[in-house]
Write a protein that holds these residues in place. Structure first.
Motif, short mmCIF file in Angstrom:
data_model
loop_
_atom_site.label_atom_id
_atom_site.label_comp_id
_atom_site.label_asym_id
_atom_site.label_seq_id
_atom_site.Cartn_x
_atom_site.Cartn_y
_atom_site.Cartn_z
N VAL A 85 34.21 59.12 -23.59
CA VAL A 85 34.19 57.85 -24.32
C VAL A 85 33.19 57.89 -25.47
CG1 VAL A 85 35.00 56.51 -22.35
CG2 VAL A 85 32.55 56.78 -22.69
N ILE A 86 32.09 58.63 -25.30
CA ILE A 86 31.14 58.76 -26.41
C ILE A 86 31.79 59.48 -27.58
CG2 ILE A 86 29.04 59.95 -27.16
CD1 ILE A 86 27.84 59.32 -24.42
N HIS A 87 32.47 60.59 -27.30
CA HIS A 87 33.09 61.37 -28.37
C HIS A 87 34.28 60.65 -28.98
CE1 HIS A 87 30.41 64.67 -27.94
NE2 HIS A 87 30.79 64.99 -26.72
N SER A 88 34.84 59.69 -28.27
CA SER A 88 35.93 58.90 -28.83
C SER A 88 35.41 57.70 -29.61
CB SER A 88 36.87 58.41 -27.73
OG SER A 88 36.24 57.43 -26.92
N GLY A 89 34.11 57.40 -29.47
CA GLY A 89 33.53 56.25 -30.15
C GLY A 89 33.76 54.93 -29.45
N HIS A 90 34.21 54.96 -28.21
CA HIS A 90 34.54 53.72 -27.50
C HIS A 90 33.67 53.52 -26.26
CE1 HIS A 90 38.12 52.46 -29.77
NE2 HIS A 90 38.25 53.76 -30.00
N GLY A 91 32.51 54.13 -26.22
CA GLY A 91 31.63 53.94 -25.08
C GLY A 91 30.28 54.57 -25.35
N GLY A 92 29.43 54.55 -24.35
CA GLY A 92 28.10 55.11 -24.49
C GLY A 92 27.15 54.15 -25.19
N THR A 93 26.06 54.71 -25.70
CA THR A 93 25.02 53.92 -26.35
C THR A 93 24.90 54.31 -27.82
OG1 THR A 93 23.76 53.72 -24.28
CG2 THR A 93 22.56 53.35 -26.33
N ALA A 276 23.16 64.94 -39.13
CA ALA A 276 24.16 65.90 -39.62
C ALA A 276 25.46 65.83 -38.82
CB ALA A 276 23.58 67.31 -39.58
N ALA A 277 25.37 65.57 -37.52
CA ALA A 277 26.56 65.47 -36.67
C ALA A 277 26.61 64.07 -36.06
CB ALA A 277 26.52 66.53 -35.58
N PRO A 278 27.05 63.08 -36.82
CA PRO A 278 27.01 61.69 -36.33
C PRO A 278 28.02 61.42 -35.23
CG PRO A 278 28.14 61.81 -38.44
CD PRO A 278 27.58 63.17 -38.18
N LEU A 279 27.68 60.46 -34.37
CA LEU A 279 28.60 60.01 -33.35
C LEU A 279 29.76 59.24 -34.00
CD1 LEU A 279 26.15 58.60 -30.64
CD2 LEU A 279 27.42 60.75 -30.55
N PRO A 280 30.95 59.30 -33.39
CA PRO A 280 32.06 58.50 -33.92
C PRO A 280 31.73 57.01 -34.00
CG PRO A 280 32.89 60.13 -32.38
CD PRO A 280 31.39 60.20 -32.30
N ALA A 281 30.98 56.51 -33.04
CA ALA A 281 30.59 55.09 -33.08
C ALA A 281 29.70 54.82 -34.28
CB ALA A 281 29.88 54.70 -31.79
N ALA A 282 28.83 55.76 -34.65
CA ALA A 282 27.99 55.59 -35.83
C ALA A 282 28.82 55.58 -37.10
CB ALA A 282 26.93 56.69 -35.88
N LEU A 283 29.85 56.42 -37.14
CA LEU A 283 30.73 56.44 -38.31
C LEU A 283 31.49 55.12 -38.44
CD1 LEU A 283 32.13 60.07 -38.03
CD2 LEU A 283 30.35 59.22 -39.57
N LYS A 284 31.87 54.53 -37.31
CA LYS A 284 32.54 53.23 -37.34
C LYS A 284 31.59 52.16 -37.86
CE LYS A 284 35.63 50.05 -36.63
NZ LYS A 284 36.81 49.94 -37.53
#
Length: 294
Positions: A85-93, A276-284
């Motif tokens: 879920v973190i790598h999908s941008g739909h969970g985690g912190t 340099a390697a942002p989380l998908p949630a950060a990109l959203k």
């Protein structure tokens, strides 16, 4: 150290009560199951199953290892799900930072939209000066930050990239009964005799000092007030005037006048910063920040 596959096999054999059934479930050969269980028992220091003509069952040592194996496998399953879920941008912190005036309106409005679109992401928001936020990004303590180039230029940090988010014009805030309160755009030189409120020590370069210098004068008096509520209170009491960025304009009390500064209006640039390697949630969140200011 027990291998994960061996622990998974132990649990499967215990669940099915048979080496043969465990082999079918895991797509192994029966001989492979027997060899791996024998190897696991060797590592465990003794037998783990009681063998019968029609199957097997755990002995006391087997029950003990089985209990731990189930806990380990459950934890690994939970970790796998959390990472997915973190790598999908739909969970985690998601840990985000911003300088103070960005937290007046820009970040709250954007985070409200983010929470609506990503309700399963737990957002942790912190406030700090731009240099500190950039360093925390570099250290991996933040996932995104909103920073500015005021007062001393845009800070940099290893492994952190920035992009322009918006230009933030600075206005001047005056008491309602000030002689210039009803003016359209004020010439900064008309405020040369005012006391100015600012939150930076006078021994550091400030945008106010630079702008006043370009206008040909130095502020008569500087009063150091850190918080916006304090600045507004001092202005309302007629004890000074203050620069206010457009990001904070909506928070100016009604009893004060917010005025433009004409051709000498100071500006700062607001940036969004990411590792340099942002989380998908950060990109959203970055996408939503651009929508907010757009």
């Amino acid at each position: 150290m027990f291998e994960i596959d061996a622990l998974r096999l132990l649990v499967t054999v215990a669940d099915t009560g048979s080496f043969t059934k465990a082999a079918v479930r895991l797509d192994y050969t029966q001989s492979a199951v027997s060899r791996r269980i024998a190897s696991l028992e060797k590592e465990a220091g003794g037998p783990l199953f009681e063998r019968f003509a029609r199957g097997v069952r755990l002995n006391p040592a087997g029950h003990a290892l089985h209990r731990h194996a189930v806990e380990v496998l459950d934890r690994l399953s939970g970790a796998e799900h959390e990472l997915t879920v973190i790598h999908s941008g739909h969970g985690g912190t998601l840990r985000v930072g911003a300088f103070s005036t960005a937290n007046i309106s820009l970040m709250p409005v954007t985070l409200r939209a983010f929470v609506q679109s990503r309700p399963d992401v737990d957002v942790i928001a912190v406030e700090g000066r731009s240099g500190v936020l950039m360093q925390r990004l570099a250290e991996g303590a933040l996932d995104l930050a909103v920073v500015s180039d005021y007062p001393s230029g845009l800070p940099s940090a290893d492994g952190v990239g920035t992009e322009v988010l918006m230009e933030d014009e600075l206005f001047v805030v005056l008491p309602r009964d000030h002689r210039l309160a009803g003016a359209g755009a004020i010439d900064l030189r008309e405020l040369r005799e005012e006391a100015w409120l600012q939150d930076s020590p006078t021994d550091r370069p400030t945008m106010l000092a630079e702008v006043c210098a370009r206008a040909g004068f130095q502020p008569r008096k500087m009063v150091r007030i850190a918080e916006w509520t304090g600045k507004f209170g001092y202005v309302a009491a007629g004890l000074g005037v203050a620069l206010v960025p457009s990001l904070a304009a909506w928070a100016v009390p009604d009893e004060l006048a917010l005025c433009r500064l004409g051709d000498l209006a100071p500006r700062r640039t607001v940036h969004v910063a990411l590792p340099a390697a942002p989380l998908p949630a950060a990109l959203k969140l970055r996408e939503l920040l651009h929508e907010t200011v757009g």
